[in-house]
Motif scaffolding. Structure first.
Motif, mmCIF file in Angstrom:
data_model
loop_
_atom_site.group_PDB
_atom_site.id
_atom_site.type_symbol
_atom_site.label_atom_id
_atom_site.label_comp_id
_atom_site.label_asym_id
_atom_site.label_seq_id
_atom_site.Cartn_x
_atom_site.Cartn_y
_atom_site.Cartn_z
ATOM 1 N N MET A 179 13.410 34.187 -15.270
ATOM 2 C CA MET A 179 14.109 33.266 -14.288
ATOM 3 C C MET A 179 15.707 33.216 -14.707
ATOM 4 O O MET A 179 15.819 33.407 -15.725
ATOM 5 N N SER A 180 16.298 33.230 -13.745
ATOM 6 C CA SER A 180 17.827 33.228 -13.777
ATOM 7 C C SER A 180 18.755 31.735 -13.824
ATOM 8 O O SER A 180 17.929 31.068 -13.411
ATOM 9 N N ARG A 181 19.787 31.872 -14.031
ATOM 10 C CA ARG A 181 20.578 30.593 -13.692
ATOM 11 C C ARG A 181 20.493 30.219 -12.200
ATOM 12 O O ARG A 181 20.397 29.181 -11.842
ATOM 13 N N ARG A 182 20.391 31.137 -11.410
ATOM 14 C CA ARG A 182 20.419 30.967 -9.927
ATOM 15 C C ARG A 182 18.902 30.351 -9.659
ATOM 16 O O ARG A 182 18.993 29.407 -8.897
ATOM 17 N N GLN A 183 18.031 30.827 -10.095
ATOM 18 C CA GLN A 183 16.691 30.295 -9.845
ATOM 19 C C GLN A 183 16.520 28.790 -10.505
ATOM 20 O O GLN A 183 15.974 27.959 -10.081
ATOM 21 N N LEU B 74 9.768 29.315 -19.787
ATOM 22 C CA LEU B 74 11.066 29.949 -19.526
ATOM 23 C C LEU B 74 12.186 28.739 -20.023
ATOM 24 O O LEU B 74 12.847 28.003 -18.970
ATOM 25 N N LYS C 82 14.987 28.256 -21.595
ATOM 26 C CA LYS C 82 16.243 28.445 -21.719
ATOM 27 C C LYS C 82 17.139 27.948 -20.238
ATOM 28 O O LYS C 82 17.809 27.309 -20.134
ATOM 29 N N TYR C 83 16.323 28.335 -19.183
ATOM 30 C CA TYR C 83 16.691 27.965 -17.783
ATOM 31 C C TYR C 83 16.212 26.639 -17.375
ATOM 32 O O TYR C 83 16.673 26.010 -16.474
ATOM 33 N N GLU D 107 27.987 30.188 -6.135
ATOM 34 C CA GLU D 107 26.509 29.742 -6.349
ATOM 35 C C GLU D 107 25.933 28.615 -5.235
ATOM 36 O O GLU D 107 24.914 28.561 -4.530
#
Length: 144
Positions: A1-5, A38, A40-41, A104
């Motif tokens: 998972m990314s920051r966008r998610q 996850l 971190k995110y 974003e």
């Protein structure tokens, strides 16, 4: 998972709280279940939601100050919450460049908003990042 998610998840929570009247604690609990391992995110999403809600009155004053022709309550629910979250990033997350927050937000608007959401969001946020110090007095010392 990314920051966008993580931003997408945070937007979903903000929408639930704003439109559905969801309890933020319950919304966080459900969000935490959805993130699994996850962490971190998960923490980034939690920061965005918590910070946006904690500073909502101040953020809404900034939106009202820049969108003179648009009452905040008349804005599309998704657009309003995307702008709120982006403004939290702009004014409170010093490690995130303004351009990243704006880009974003525009992408979230294109994905989750209406046909004109990306341009509308870009217009509002663009005015603010051109002269953020003009709007900072509306933010200072005003956790709601």
């Amino acid at each position: 998972m990314s920051r966008r998610q993580a931003r997408e998840r945070a937007l979903q929570i903000l929408f639930q709280v704003d439109v559905g009247g969801a309890d933020p604690g319950e919304a966080f609990r459900l969000m935490d279940e959805g993130f699994g391992e996850l962490k971190k995110y998960q923490e980034f999403a939690r920061l965005l939601v918590g910070g946006t809600l904690e500073n909502l009155a101040a953020i809404d004053r900034v939106i009202a100050g820049v969108s003179k022709d648009w009452n905040i309550n008349r804005m599309a629910n998704v657009d309003r919450n995307i702008i709120r979250m982006a403004l939290y990033e702009i004014f409170f997350c010093e490690d995130i460049p303004y351009s990243v927050s704006v880009n974003e937000a525009v992408e979230l608007g294109k994905t989750y908003g209406g046909e004109e959401s990306g341009r509308f969001i870009n217009g509002i946020l663009g005015r603010i990042v051109e002269s953020p110090e003009e709007y900072r007095p509306l933010i200072k010392g005003s956790a709601s």
